[in-house]
Design a protein around this motif. Structure first.
Motif, PDB file in Angstrom:
ATOM      1  N   ARG A  25      36.164  14.086  18.601  1.00  0.00           N
ATOM      2  CA  ARG A  25      36.257  15.408  17.769  1.00  0.00           C
ATOM      3  C   ARG A  25      37.236  16.039  18.407  1.00  0.00           C
ATOM      4  O   ARG A  25      37.740  16.902  17.714  1.00  0.00           O
ATOM      5  CB  ARG A  25      34.677  15.877  17.832  1.00  0.00           C
ATOM      6  CG  ARG A  25      34.708  17.218  17.072  1.00  0.00           C
ATOM      7  CD  ARG A  25      33.365  17.980  17.070  1.00  0.00           C
ATOM      8  NE  ARG A  25      32.846  17.959  18.291  1.00  0.00           N
ATOM      9  CZ  ARG A  25      32.908  19.189  19.088  1.00  0.00           C
ATOM     10  NH1 ARG A  25      33.924  20.014  18.834  1.00  0.00           N
ATOM     11  NH2 ARG A  25      32.167  19.314  20.402  1.00  0.00           N
ATOM     12  N   SER A  39      31.420  15.123   7.810  1.00  0.00           N
ATOM     13  CA  SER A  39      30.699  13.939   7.719  1.00  0.00           C
ATOM     14  C   SER A  39      29.292  14.240   7.085  1.00  0.00           C
ATOM     15  O   SER A  39      28.512  13.324   6.951  1.00  0.00           O
ATOM     16  CB  SER A  39      30.398  13.659   9.224  1.00  0.00           C
ATOM     17  OG  SER A  39      29.805  14.760   9.828  1.00  0.00           O
ATOM     18  N   LEU A  46      24.013  17.252  14.796  1.00  0.00           N
ATOM     19  CA  LEU A  46      25.466  16.769  15.464  1.00  0.00           C
ATOM     20  C   LEU A  46      25.405  17.171  16.604  1.00  0.00           C
ATOM     21  O   LEU A  46      25.769  16.232  17.462  1.00  0.00           O
ATOM     22  CB  LEU A  46      26.611  17.147  14.567  1.00  0.00           C
ATOM     23  CG  LEU A  46      27.988  16.590  15.357  1.00  0.00           C
ATOM     24  CD1 LEU A  46      27.923  15.120  15.115  1.00  0.00           C
ATOM     25  CD2 LEU A  46      29.286  17.221  14.490  1.00  0.00           C
ATOM     26  N   ILE A  64      30.361   9.797  10.514  1.00  0.00           N
ATOM     27  CA  ILE A  64      31.236  10.578  11.790  1.00  0.00           C
ATOM     28  C   ILE A  64      32.513   9.768  11.930  1.00  0.00           C
ATOM     29  O   ILE A  64      33.591  10.494  12.100  1.00  0.00           O
ATOM     30  CB  ILE A  64      30.161  10.634  12.850  1.00  0.00           C
ATOM     31  CG1 ILE A  64      29.240  11.706  12.572  1.00  0.00           C
ATOM     32  CG2 ILE A  64      31.249  11.197  14.154  1.00  0.00           C
ATOM     33  CD1 ILE A  64      28.010  11.435  13.861  1.00  0.00           C
TER      34      ILE A  64
END
Length: 70
Positions: A25, A39, A46, A64
């Protein structure tokens, strides 16, 4: 076989997966909120996934991965 949760993970798989998601990320420049939006996963969920507190489903892992293009 027992279900795996954040409190029953003897091999520490969940924190490792969470760390990998967090690193990917950040490498892609996503905030946690932006990745959650992309996502279609709740941001707090998350966050718990990234901290290894939640056992994510394969379908959420795919969401994801698709959002991160990995």
């Amino acid at each position: 076989m027992q279900r795996v949760s954040g409190t029953n993970d003897p091999h520490n798989v969940l924190p490792k997966v969470g760390d990998a998601i967090r690193c990917a990320r950040k490498d892609k420049g996503f905030s946690q909120e932006a990745l959650a939006d992309a996502s279609l996963i709740d941001r707090s969920h998350l966050g718990r996934i990234e901290r290894g507190e939640r056992n994510l489903t394969v379908l959420n892992l795919k969401k994801i991965a698709d959002a991160l293009e990995v």
